[in-house]
Design a protein around this motif. Structure first.
Motif, PDB file in Angstrom:
ATOM      1  N   LEU A  33      11.523   5.846  19.652  1.00 53.97           N
ATOM      2  CA  LEU A  33      11.263   5.443  18.277  1.00 53.97           C
ATOM      3  C   LEU A  33      12.403   4.585  17.747  1.00 53.97           C
ATOM      4  O   LEU A  33      12.187   3.661  16.965  1.00 53.97           O
ATOM      5  CB  LEU A  33      11.071   6.673  17.390  1.00 53.97           C
ATOM      6  N   GLY A  34      13.615   4.863  18.191  1.00 56.35           N
ATOM      7  CA  GLY A  34      14.755   4.023  17.817  1.00 56.35           C
ATOM      8  C   GLY A  34      14.561   2.582  18.265  1.00 56.35           C
ATOM      9  O   GLY A  34      14.918   1.641  17.546  1.00 56.35           O
ATOM     10  N   LEU A  81      19.857   3.615  11.399  1.00 57.65           N
ATOM     11  CA  LEU A  81      20.845   3.044  12.324  1.00 57.65           C
ATOM     12  C   LEU A  81      20.238   1.937  13.194  1.00 57.65           C
ATOM     13  O   LEU A  81      20.807   0.837  13.278  1.00 57.65           O
ATOM     14  CB  LEU A  81      21.459   4.146  13.187  1.00 57.65           C
ATOM     15  N   PRO A  82      19.084   2.165  13.849  1.00 57.79           N
ATOM     16  CA  PRO A  82      18.490   1.077  14.649  1.00 57.79           C
ATOM     17  C   PRO A  82      18.114  -0.145  13.809  1.00 57.79           C
ATOM     18  O   PRO A  82      18.254  -1.282  14.282  1.00 57.79           O
ATOM     19  CB  PRO A  82      17.241   1.717  15.261  1.00 57.79           C
ATOM     20  N   ILE A  83      17.631   0.077  12.579  1.00 59.23           N
ATOM     21  CA  ILE A  83      17.285  -1.062  11.724  1.00 59.23           C
ATOM     22  C   ILE A  83      18.525  -1.881  11.394  1.00 59.23           C
ATOM     23  O   ILE A  83      18.510  -3.122  11.448  1.00 59.23           O
ATOM     24  CB  ILE A  83      16.592  -0.580  10.425  1.00 59.23           C
ATOM     25  N   ILE A  84      19.618  -1.197  11.070  1.00 61.10           N
ATOM     26  CA  ILE A  84      20.875  -1.904  10.774  1.00 61.10           C
ATOM     27  C   ILE A  84      21.360  -2.675  11.994  1.00 61.10           C
ATOM     28  O   ILE A  84      21.783  -3.832  11.898  1.00 61.10           O
ATOM     29  CB  ILE A  84      21.947  -0.906  10.294  1.00 61.10           C
ATOM     30  N   ILE A  85      21.270  -2.032  13.168  1.00 65.71           N
ATOM     31  CA  ILE A  85      21.675  -2.723  14.412  1.00 65.71           C
ATOM     32  C   ILE A  85      20.797  -3.941  14.633  1.00 65.71           C
ATOM     33  O   ILE A  85      21.275  -5.013  15.026  1.00 65.71           O
ATOM     34  CB  ILE A  85      21.594  -1.753  15.621  1.00 65.71           C
ATOM     35  N   GLY A  86      19.480  -3.796  14.381  1.00 64.35           N
ATOM     36  CA  GLY A  86      18.569  -4.928  14.529  1.00 64.35           C
ATOM     37  C   GLY A  86      18.919  -6.073  13.597  1.00 64.35           C
ATOM     38  O   GLY A  86      18.883  -7.250  13.995  1.00 64.35           O
ATOM     39  N   LEU A  87      19.267  -5.737  12.358  1.00 72.06           N
ATOM     40  CA  LEU A  87      19.668  -6.767  11.399  1.00 72.06           C
ATOM     41  C   LEU A  87      20.925  -7.504  11.866  1.00 72.06           C
ATOM     42  O   LEU A  87      21.024  -8.726  11.755  1.00 72.06           O
ATOM     43  CB  LEU A  87      19.915  -6.131  10.028  1.00 72.06           C
ATOM     44  N   VAL A  88      21.890  -6.736  12.404  1.00 66.78           N
ATOM     45  CA  VAL A  88      23.133  -7.325  12.901  1.00 66.78           C
ATOM     46  C   VAL A  88      22.852  -8.246  14.091  1.00 66.78           C
ATOM     47  O   VAL A  88      23.375  -9.364  14.177  1.00 66.78           O
ATOM     48  CB  VAL A  88      24.143  -6.228  13.292  1.00 66.78           C
ATOM     49  N   SER A 120       5.383  -6.004  21.941  1.00 69.06           N
ATOM     50  CA  SER A 120       4.918  -5.360  23.171  1.00 69.06           C
ATOM     51  C   SER A 120       5.793  -4.165  23.533  1.00 69.06           C
ATOM     52  O   SER A 120       5.293  -3.112  23.948  1.00 69.06           O
ATOM     53  CB  SER A 120       4.916  -6.370  24.327  1.00 69.06           C
ATOM     54  N   VAL A 121       7.105  -4.324  23.367  1.00 69.69           N
ATOM     55  CA  VAL A 121       8.029  -3.222  23.639  1.00 69.69           C
ATOM     56  C   VAL A 121       7.738  -2.048  22.714  1.00 69.69           C
ATOM     57  O   VAL A 121       7.717  -0.882  23.137  1.00 69.69           O
ATOM     58  CB  VAL A 121       9.490  -3.690  23.473  1.00 69.69           C
ATOM     59  N   SER A 122       7.476  -2.345  21.435  1.00 71.71           N
ATOM     60  CA  SER A 122       7.179  -1.295  20.458  1.00 71.71           C
ATOM     61  C   SER A 122       5.892  -0.563  20.806  1.00 71.71           C
ATOM     62  O   SER A 122       5.809   0.670  20.704  1.00 71.71           O
ATOM     63  CB  SER A 122       7.069  -1.895  19.051  1.00 71.71           C
ATOM     64  N   VAL A 123       4.871  -1.312  21.216  1.00 72.02           N
ATOM     65  CA  VAL A 123       3.598  -0.700  21.603  1.00 72.02           C
ATOM     66  C   VAL A 123       3.792   0.229  22.793  1.00 72.02           C
ATOM     67  O   VAL A 123       3.299   1.365  22.802  1.00 72.02           O
ATOM     68  CB  VAL A 123       2.551  -1.785  21.925  1.00 72.02           C
ATOM     69  N   ILE A 124       4.525  -0.218  23.788  1.00 74.13           N
ATOM     70  CA  ILE A 124       4.786   0.605  24.977  1.00 74.13           C
ATOM     71  C   ILE A 124       5.521   1.883  24.577  1.00 74.13           C
ATOM     72  O   ILE A 124       5.198   2.982  25.042  1.00 74.13           O
ATOM     73  CB  ILE A 124       5.598  -0.192  26.021  1.00 74.13           C
ATOM     74  N   ALA A 125       6.519   1.742  23.688  1.00 73.54           N
ATOM     75  CA  ALA A 125       7.294   2.905  23.251  1.00 73.54           C
ATOM     76  C   ALA A 125       6.406   3.910  22.520  1.00 73.54           C
ATOM     77  O   ALA A 125       6.485   5.125  22.771  1.00 73.54           O
ATOM     78  CB  ALA A 125       8.440   2.451  22.347  1.00 73.54           C
ATOM     79  N   VAL A 160      -0.344   2.989   1.789  1.00 73.99           N
ATOM     80  CA  VAL A 160      -0.418   4.429   1.567  1.00 73.99           C
ATOM     81  C   VAL A 160      -1.186   5.124   2.687  1.00 73.99           C
ATOM     82  O   VAL A 160      -0.780   6.184   3.178  1.00 73.99           O
ATOM     83  CB  VAL A 160      -1.057   4.731   0.201  1.00 73.99           C
ATOM     84  N   GLY A 161      -2.295   4.537   3.127  1.00 74.31           N
ATOM     85  CA  GLY A 161      -3.151   5.194   4.108  1.00 74.31           C
ATOM     86  C   GLY A 161      -2.637   5.184   5.530  1.00 74.31           C
ATOM     87  O   GLY A 161      -3.039   6.014   6.349  1.00 74.31           O
ATOM     88  N   MET A 162      -1.727   4.252   5.857  1.00 80.16           N
ATOM     89  CA  MET A 162      -1.225   4.127   7.230  1.00 80.16           C
ATOM     90  C   MET A 162       0.224   4.601   7.291  1.00 80.16           C
ATOM     91  O   MET A 162       1.081   4.087   6.575  1.00 80.16           O
ATOM     92  CB  MET A 162      -1.366   2.686   7.716  1.00 80.16           C
ATOM     93  N   GLN A 163       0.487   5.570   8.144  1.00 77.24           N
ATOM     94  CA  GLN A 163       1.788   6.217   8.209  1.00 77.24           C
ATOM     95  C   GLN A 163       2.578   5.813   9.451  1.00 77.24           C
ATOM     96  O   GLN A 163       2.006   5.375  10.453  1.00 77.24           O
ATOM     97  CB  GLN A 163       1.604   7.740   8.218  1.00 77.24           C
ATOM     98  N   ASN A 164       3.883   5.993   9.379  1.00 76.46           N
ATOM     99  CA  ASN A 164       4.738   5.832  10.558  1.00 76.46           C
ATOM    100  C   ASN A 164       4.603   7.107  11.392  1.00 76.46           C
ATOM    101  O   ASN A 164       5.483   7.961  11.408  1.00 76.46           O
ATOM    102  CB  ASN A 164       6.188   5.595  10.149  1.00 76.46           C
ATOM    103  N   SER A 165       3.462   7.221  12.056  1.00 82.56           N
ATOM    104  CA  SER A 165       3.132   8.449  12.780  1.00 82.56           C
ATOM    105  C   SER A 165       4.043   8.680  13.978  1.00 82.56           C
ATOM    106  O   SER A 165       4.216   9.822  14.420  1.00 82.56           O
ATOM    107  CB  SER A 165       1.665   8.430  13.220  1.00 82.56           C
ATOM    108  N   GLY A 166       4.637   7.607  14.503  1.00 82.51           N
ATOM    109  CA  GLY A 166       5.605   7.780  15.586  1.00 82.51           C
ATOM    110  C   GLY A 166       6.811   8.576  15.117  1.00 82.51           C
ATOM    111  O   GLY A 166       7.309   9.453  15.835  1.00 82.51           O
ATOM    112  N   LEU A 167       7.268   8.287  13.902  1.00 80.83           N
ATOM    113  CA  LEU A 167       8.380   9.045  13.326  1.00 80.83           C
ATOM    114  C   LEU A 167       7.952  10.494  13.097  1.00 80.83           C
ATOM    115  O   LEU A 167       8.715  11.430  13.380  1.00 80.83           O
ATOM    116  CB  LEU A 167       8.820   8.409  12.007  1.00 80.83           C
ATOM    117  N   GLY A 168       6.737  10.692  12.607  1.00 80.92           N
ATOM    118  CA  GLY A 168       6.234  12.045  12.402  1.00 80.92           C
ATOM    119  C   GLY A 168       6.218  12.838  13.698  1.00 80.92           C
ATOM    120  O   GLY A 168       6.618  14.012  13.730  1.00 80.92           O
ATOM    121  N   ALA A 169       5.765  12.197  14.777  1.00 78.18           N
ATOM    122  CA  ALA A 169       5.715  12.876  16.071  1.00 78.18           C
ATOM    123  C   ALA A 169       7.107  13.223  16.572  1.00 78.18           C
ATOM    124  O   ALA A 169       7.349  14.335  17.081  1.00 78.18           O
ATOM    125  CB  ALA A 169       4.998  11.993  17.089  1.00 78.18           C
TER     126      ALA A 169
END
Length: 321
Positions: free
Chosen positions: A46-47, A174-181, A200-205, A265-274
């Motif tokens: 997820l990171g 932390l990963p978002i900040i690293i991505g911004l950097v 594609s990397v995100s989908v695989i993850a 509202v209807g679509m969640q970050n379900s990966g984070l939830g998992a």
């Protein structure tokens, strides 16, 4: 430069995201031992997804705060009011076992999913508003999600909110900040090349995360599948409906803006939830998030295409100042 073959592959992987999820979830159910070892890597996977999000963010993504601040505030507030309360209500009314109830509440307390931006675009909604809301809900989630869950889900499975806050910060902020950097270091042109690969990397993850969740709870999944699927369908569908109604008719947003808020509202970050459920709750509690990940892409695609055939009037596409 990516070859034509590579470009085709990079288009196919995200395009058939729901298919990959279904296929690998089925494989994990049939052969859980082949996927269970992946459970310990869920937070890292997820990171990677959040890193990709960070590399796509620009200051322009937050311009909506200045352009239509009231709509942004309403959208963010509805995300953290409607979905958590719906999750609690559905879990209570359906009398779900504590593990499943906790998982339903948790997936309601996480921020918006990034797929909402794509659905808003297809539906001819206000994409700028959608991106701004999803970016802000993601960034403030570490400070809101733990205490929302403690308030609504703590009676099912209690957690230590500070530990949850720290973990969400590590997985999300932390990963978002690293991505911004990284984006700043690479520059826009090089970052654009990398960002061609990241979807594609995100989908695989995410597919691996869902397979790991299914494998971890395969023994109990058959017995609880019906209840979880019903809870997820109600949670997602009512989230879409209530958010659209409040935005369009109570807050007097334009049609395009109301569509954006509905998807946010209807679509969640379900990966984070998992990921959070696997670490702080139980593998069974992660099932609602895993199934939500599949279902909200199916229902979101259907709703987006339905709205795309009913384009809002030109004036309705303009953001309210």
């Amino acid at each position: 430069m990516a070859t034509k073959k590579n470009r085709s592959l990079l288009e196919i992987i995200p395009k058939y995201f729901t298919l990959w999820v279904i296929v690998f979830a089925a494989l994990a159910l049939l052969s859980p031992n082949s996927f269970q070892f992946l459970g310990k890597y869920i937070s890292y996977l997820l990171g990677v997804v959040m890193l990709g999000m960070g590399m796509t963010l620009t200051m322009g993504d937050f311009a909506g705060v200045l352009q239509q601040p009231l709509n942004v505030v309403v959208g963010v507030a509805l995300q953290f009011i409607i979905m958590p309360l719906l999750g609690f209500a559905i879990a209570t009314i359906l009398r779900l076992p504590p593990e499943l109830a906790a998982g339903v509440v948790l997936v309601g307390c996480v921020p918006s999913g990034t797929a909402s931006n794509v659905m808003t675009f297809i539906a001819q909604g206000d994409v700028a508003l959608s991106v701004t809301i999803s970016s802000i809900t993601t960034l403030i989630a570490p400070f809101i999600t733990p205490y929302l869950y403690l308030l609504l889900g703590g009676k099912f499975i209690p957690v230590e909110p500070l530990a949850l806050l720290i973990d969400i910060a590590k997985i999300v902020l932390l990963p978002i900040i690293i991505g911004l950097v990284i984006r700043q270091v690479l520059g826009n042109e090089r970052a654009r090349v990398v960002n061609q690969v990241m979807p594609s990397v995100s989908v695989i993850a995410i597919v691996i995360i869902i397979a790991a969740v299914v494998a971890g709870s395969a023994a109990k999944l058959v017995n609880v599948a019906g209840a979880v699927i019903l809870a997820v369908i109600l949670h997602n569908g009512l989230g879409f409906l209530m958010a659209y109604f409040v935005a369009r008719y109570l807050c007097r947003m334009t049609e395009a803006q109301a569509r954006a808020v509905s998807f946010e509202v209807g679509m969640q970050n379900s990966g984070l939830g998992a990921a959070l459920a696997m670490k702080f709750l139980t593998p069974v509690a992660a099932l609602p998030s895993a199934i939500f990940s599949v279902w909200h892409n199916l229902s979101g695609s259907f709703l987006a295409n339905f709205w795309a055939r009913r384009a809002p009037a030109p004036a309705a596409r303009l953001a309210r100042r």
